[in-house]
Design an enzyme around this catalytic site. Structure first.
Site, PDB file in Angstrom:
ATOM      1  N   GLN A 193       0.814  -1.221   0.000  1.00  0.00           N
ATOM      2  CA  GLN A 193       0.000   0.000   0.000  1.00  0.00           C
ATOM      3  C   GLN A 193       0.844   1.266   0.000  1.00  0.00           C
ATOM      4  OE1 GLN A 193      -1.571  -1.139   4.064  1.00  0.00           O
ATOM      5  NE2 GLN A 193      -1.586   1.096   4.328  1.00  0.00           N
ATOM      6  N   CYS A 248      -5.142   0.274   3.517  1.00  0.00           N
ATOM      7  CA  CYS A 248      -5.218  -1.147   3.852  1.00  0.00           C
ATOM      8  C   CYS A 248      -6.614  -1.711   3.620  1.00  0.00           C
ATOM      9  CB  CYS A 248      -4.787  -1.361   5.297  1.00  0.00           C
ATOM     10  SG  CYS A 248      -5.774  -0.431   6.511  1.00  0.00           S
ATOM     11  N   HIS A 280      -6.009  -1.127  11.514  1.00  0.00           N
ATOM     12  CA  HIS A 280      -5.470  -1.733  10.299  1.00  0.00           C
ATOM     13  C   HIS A 280      -6.451  -2.774   9.760  1.00  0.00           C
ATOM     14  CE1 HIS A 280      -2.458  -2.677   7.397  1.00  0.00           C
ATOM     15  NE2 HIS A 280      -2.101  -3.836   7.912  1.00  0.00           N
ATOM     16  N   ASN A 324      -0.686  -9.426   4.691  1.00  0.00           N
ATOM     17  CA  ASN A 324      -0.618  -8.000   4.936  1.00  0.00           C
ATOM     18  C   ASN A 324      -0.417  -7.262   3.617  1.00  0.00           C
ATOM     19  OD1 ASN A 324      -0.652  -5.662   6.447  1.00  0.00           O
ATOM     20  ND2 ASN A 324       1.267  -6.029   7.519  1.00  0.00           N
TER      21      ASN A 324
END
Length: 329
Positions: free
Chosen positions: A133, A139, A276, A296
């Site tokens: 990102q 996110c 997140h 992630n």
């Protein structure tokens, strides 16, 4: 004799301090080289160097515990080691904690299903490569595309990378590089009639005007399903029977920022301060510890090639099951 001993001791101390200082300089130079770091001036670099040394010390102290077997994961220097913790949290997260939530369909767990002990949707072909990102709090967009990519694969057997930039520019219910929710993104995709492919609408890490005139649409959805809040058993059922699931979590700790490998276990994590968003793509157990396998969006140099294994069945640690959702096709 005593005077000579004192002088000798002072010399050893000076040499030791000089060697330590030189090691910091060497590590700093290597860090800048590997990560292509440049600073505005000498003052900023001096400040960043001090931050780097503090983070380096934090990492060293944690890994002493790892070496002694006192913790289940290790940490390491990475490209974020010149950032203060609050700076990191302001530019590498983006889950909207204060914005308006939306209601989805209720998850109905299937009856009589024996769950596997291990599931990894990467091995089953439902997960695209790790993305980054960058300096954008997007996110939420990566969690949304990851969950939709998984559902598209399960329905069509085609794995297509979808456009986070489309969501940054066109998801009117979200806030671009400031914050957002995967659930709101799913509703905007439904309203818009689809989401572009990554190849036709590539990521730019900044919000721009919506540009859907000459893109290729890769998928659409008809809404989303939300799991029972904080229910890890239900999350496991969904991961095993549905596919990758978008989740929110607390990633504000330095131990998360510098995670390098092992099973992340941070009892001080919040299950309500969810800053997140990420994608649960599986689960398993190792050395008696249950874990979630989480994709992630910080690039493949972070963690275990872009992934983190987070403690499972430990009281909804880091809030991983607090706001879990997936799209309906």
């Amino acid at each position: 004799m005593i005077k000579l001993f004192v002088i000798y001791s002072l010399v050893l101390l000076a040499v030791s301090q000089a060697m330590h200082f030189d090691k910091d300089i060497l590590d700093w130079s290597l860090f800048k080289l590997i990560n292509n770091k440049e600073y505005l001036d000498e003052t900023e670099e001096a400040i960043r160097f001090e931050i780097f040394k503090e983070n380096k010390q934090f990492i060293a102290e944690h890994n002493k515990k790892w070496d002694r077997g006192e913790v289940s994961f290790n940490v390491a220097l990475n490209e974020y080691a010149d950032l203060l913790r609050h700076e990191f949290n302001e530019m590498r997260n983006g889950n909207d904690q204060n914005g308006e939530s939306v209601e989805g369909s209720k998850f109905l767990p299937p009856l009589g299903v024996a769950l596997p002990k291990i599931i990894d949707w990467r091995r089953l072909g439902a997960v695209t490569p790790v993305k980054n990102q960058k300096q954008c709090d997007s996110c939420w967009a990566f969690a949304a595309t990851g969950a939709l990519e998984g559902q598209l694969f399960r329905h069509t057997a085609n794995l297509i990378s979808l456009s986070e930039q489309d969501l940054l520019d066109c998801s009117v219910s979200n806030n671009g590089c400031e914050s957002g929710l995967a659930s709101r993104a799913f509703l905007d995709i439904k309203t818009e009639g689809g989401i572009a492919t990554e190849s036709s609408y590539s990521y730019e890490a900044t919000q721009k005007r919506c540009r859907l005139d000459n893109v290729t649409f890769g998928a659409t959805d008809s809404g989303f399903v939300q799991l029972a809040m904080g229910n890890e058993t239900q999350l496991a059922i969904a991961v095993a029977t549905v596919g990758p699931i978008a989740v929110a979590l607390d990633s504000s700790s330095g131990s998360f920022h510098y995670y390098n490998g092992g099973i992340y276990d941070e009892p001080l994590c919040s299950d309500t301060h969810l800053n997140h968003a990420a994608l649960v793509v599986g689960y398993g157990s190792e050395n008696g510890l249950d874990y979630w396998l989480v994709k992630n969006s910080w690039g493949d140099k972070w963690g275990e090639k872009g992934y983190i294994r987070m403690r499972r069945n430990a009281g909804n640690q880091c809030g991983i099951a607090t706001k879990a959702v997936y799209p309906l096709l």
